[in-house]
Design an enzyme around this catalytic site. Structure first.
Site, PDB file in Angstrom:
ATOM      1  N   ASP A 353       0.909  17.113 -25.682  1.00 25.47           N
ATOM      2  CA  ASP A 353       1.559  16.248 -26.668  1.00 25.47           C
ATOM      3  C   ASP A 353       1.582  14.834 -26.076  1.00 25.47           C
ATOM      4  OD1 ASP A 353       3.068  16.038 -29.233  1.00 25.47           O
ATOM      5  OD2 ASP A 353       4.646  15.309 -27.913  1.00 25.47           O
ATOM      6  N   CYS A 475       2.707  12.806 -32.933  1.00 25.35           N
ATOM      7  CA  CYS A 475       3.636  12.469 -34.025  1.00 25.35           C
ATOM      8  C   CYS A 475       3.076  11.247 -34.748  1.00 25.35           C
ATOM      9  CB  CYS A 475       5.045  12.222 -33.498  1.00 25.35           C
ATOM     10  SG  CYS A 475       5.133  11.121 -32.087  1.00 25.35           S
TER      11      CYS A 475
END
Length: 720
Positions: A353, A475
């Site tokens: 991530d 994100c």
């Protein structure tokens, strides 16, 4: 300095300081100079900003700043907000000068506040509150407060009976969102409504604004973790299983939400309360010397190269109760980790991530526009950096600065006090770093830079010998960081050599299989394509397979209540692999050769005190052969007279010692006992005086120093 002075200073910060540290919340909580509680400062700043358009009208119409010259526009807003809207009123002693200066105008302020409400056609204060909340969101949808129950310490049933006792359980997220704008029986906004999620196990959606969960016992003890639903996708999709995947790695781990989620999932897969030890050579359960199945704990390796963020990670891992099987590599860059390191031979699942643009994060721009009231005169106006445009117009029309003496003033319709050109757009990434973006070209350049780093990280993860599963997430809503990275990774050499492919939708865990928001069709085009040597029809089929395999989420008013997010899974079965990855990265043994038991004391001869025995050149002796670990004569060849050993980066007349020493003055040595050279220097073989570079023994030690240094002050790569 009082609460009000500190809050006013933050709200009126101009120039570079206004965006330093990212969002309003991060700026406040990172400010170590605050004397007031950061949570109190943030609440006051946020609520006052929401109400500032109305409060500006009230302050101007009541002539508060004209009568109380010691008040600044920002202070007047903060004090009037608490006077009119806070249950406890102004948070100052009754005799304090600031409080007295505002309360003496209480009747007039209340009267103007009622007029402002009526102008907005709101019959009650609650109706006005709802209107203010909607305007503050700027048309953005309401999102629930997502809460993950940490199964390392609690269960959903326990939390429903304790933390959520008295809350109504509803059938959908949409009902939770709807309840956010409703009022309970006591006139308070929001109702105690929750929904147990149907996609992610142990996840609860709660009506926002009803309760502060950070003050609950469950939160403080690590039983519940505040984590957006979309942020739970990567760990859940990775689905780490000890008996199949062995150890797990979180490559960019801070602040720790996904790391602790991985830990909870691993813990739920254990047998007899202990995870099965994974044998990286056979892919089977390990056995001890007696031939019995060996039990142990799967290790989660968490990397965070920023030391400050690593402290947050360590604290969260400990609070969540996963510190017994989570190794936090604080200050260590994942890209500098050697995949062939023996510590990671059993790592079969990796979660990536990485840093991204943060364009999908809900609440990143959490502070509504601040509307400051006009100063009472032209001189006051010029001293304020936020005077309204109407005031500037009046000053030009009346150069003497005379005031309009009408008893009743019309409320200003100005929606902002800014008279200058709007500043360049600021892109705040997922680390809270503010980056000015003045054009579309700037944005594209930023996305391209991030995508290059993200692809490098993904390819590095694909090179771990035992790796069989990877999840990649951001994100971000930009295809350049999402689908394009996935397509390029699949087309890379390492993916093709090792047999990596996308995790198909039908292979995904049930909750993710049922999530119906998938990749963008228009994002599935790259110049280099997904594969080579295939027909156009085959390539289009593969692209459609990838599009259906990747998962998206959007910050929309669609009833899902999640932030913008992207995640993709990668798998390989191990039947295809590069020759360098023999038997999952472990060198194959010759037929009939028995596996040697590893010596815990290492391969070198030691003295009675346990110290490695070395010759005059610092070279250790091998136990297995009794010979030196490095034979200098063998390196030199037959013509010893024509060979010299020099240290590259050090002049002949330089008398400074080339080796690194520790705090006690001892020479620092690498894992093989060789001395470590200072930065910028390396071994060099010079034949015939001609500076011909050979394979010096210092090359490897320099690399090990670079990769193994955990105490250094410098590191490369992007800030995570």
């Amino acid at each position: 300095m009082s609460l009000y002075h500190e809050t006013a200073a933050i709200l009126t910060a101009a120039g570079p300081n206004a965006t330093h540290g990212g969002s309003l919340k991060s700026r406040i909580f990172k400010d170590k100079s605050l004397k007031s509680p950061p949570a109190q400062v943030y609440a006051l700043a946020l609520e006052t900003s929401k109400w500032s358009a109305i409060l500006k009208e009230v302050v101007e119409a009541s002539d508060l700043l004209k009568h109380e010259r010691k008040l600044t526009p920002a202070l007047s807003l903060l004090l009037v907000h608490d006077l009119l809207l806070s249950k406890s009123g102004i948070a100052l002693p009754a005799t304090h000068g600031l409080r007295v200066s505002v309360e003496r105008h209480k009747a007039r302020l209340n009267s103007e506040f009622v007029r402002a409400r009526i102008r907005r056609k709101c019959a009650t204060l609650d109706a006005l509150r709802t209107q203010v909340e909607i305007e503050a969101r700027g048309g953005c949808p309401v999102h629930p407060r997502w809460i993950r129950v940490n199964t390392l310490k609690s269960t959903v049933e326990e939390q429903l009976a304790t933390t959520f006792k008295g809350w109504e359980v509803v059938e959908s997220v949409a009902e939770v969102i709807k309840a956010a704008d409703a009022f309970d029986g006591q006139g308070k906004k929001g109702k105690k409504v929750i929904h147990v999620d149907g996609h992610i196990p142990n996840l609860i959606a709660a009506c926002p604004g009803v309760a502060d969960f950070t003050k609950t016992e469950a939160y403080k003890s690590g039983k519940i973790i505040l984590q957006d639903k979309a942020s739970c996708f990567p760990a859940y999709l990775l689905d780490p299983r000890p008996e199949r995947d062995g150890d797990v790695m979180d490559t960019c781990a801070a602040p720790g939400n996904k790391t602790t989620h991985l830990a909870a999932i691993v813990h739920s897969r254990v047998e007899d309360n202990k995870a099965v030890v994974f044998d990286g050579k056979t892919g089977k359960k390990g056995k001890n010397k007696k031939g019995e199945e060996q039990k142990g704990t799967t290790t989660i390796f968490a990397f965070e190269k920023d030391p400050h963020r690593a402290k947050t990670l360590q604290k969260m891992v400990k609070t969540a109760g996963s510190d017994t099987f989570t190794v936090v590599n604080a200050g260590k860059d994942f890209l500098k980790v050697n995949p062939s390191d023996a510590k990671y031979r059993n790592v079969g699942a990796l979660l990536l991530d990485p840093s991204c643009s943060g364009s999908g994060i809900v609440g990143r721009d959490d502070a509504p526009t601040l509307h400051l009231p006009s100063a009472p005169s032209s001189s006051s106006s010029s001293s304020s950096s936020s005077s309204s445009s109407s005031t500037n117009t009046n000053t030009k029309a009346n150069p003497k600065g005379k005031q309009n003496n009408n008893k009743r003033k019309s409320p200003s319709t100005t929606t902002t006090t800014e008279t200058q050109e709007p500043p360049a757009k600021v892109l705040i990434d997922d680390d809270g770093v503010a980056i000015p973006v003045s054009s579309q070209a700037d944005l594209e350049a930023r996305i391209a830079s991030l995508a290059s780093f993200q692809l490098t990280l993904l390819q590095h993860a694909m090179s771990f010998p035992a790796a069989k599963r990877i999840t990649y997430s951001t994100c971000s809503i930009h295809a350049g960081e999402n689908e394009h990275v996935v397509l390029r990774a699949l087309a890379s050499d390492v993916a093709k050599r090792r047999g990596w492919r996308v995790l198909k939708r039908q292979e995904q865990v049930e909750g993710m299989r049922r999530w119906d928001v998938r990749g963008e069709a228009e994002a599935m085009t790259l110049e280099e394509g997904v594969t080579e040597g295939v027909t156009l029809a085959e390539e289009e089929k593969e692209k459609e397979e990838v599009r259906d395999a990747v998962i998206r989420a959007y910050y929309r008013d669609d009833g899902r209540g999640v932030m913008g997010f992207f995640v993709a899974g990668f798998v390989r079965d191990g039947t295809i692999d590069d020759p360098v990855y023999l038997d999952d990265g472990v060198e194959q043994q010759q037929e009939g050769e028995e596996e040697e038991e590893q010596d815990p004391e290492g391969p070198f001869v030691r003295d009675e005190q346990g110290r490695i025995v070395r010759d005059e050149n610092g070279i250790p002796t091998l136990k297995s052969t009794g010979k030196k670990a490095v034979d200098l004569k063998e390196l030199e060849g037959d013509d010893e007279s024509s060979v010299e050993y020099r240290i590259e980066g050090q002049e002949e007349e330089d008398e400074e010692e080339p080796y690194q020493r520790d705090g006690k003055g001892n020479i620092v040595r690498d894992d093989e006992g060789l001395p470590v050279l200072k930065e910028g220097r390396r071994w060099k073989v010079v034949k015939g005086g001609k500076g011909q570079k050979g394979e010096g023994v210092g090359d490897e030690s320099e690399e090990e120093e670079e990769e193994g240094s955990e105490d250094g002050d410098e590191w490369g790569g992007f800030d995570d």
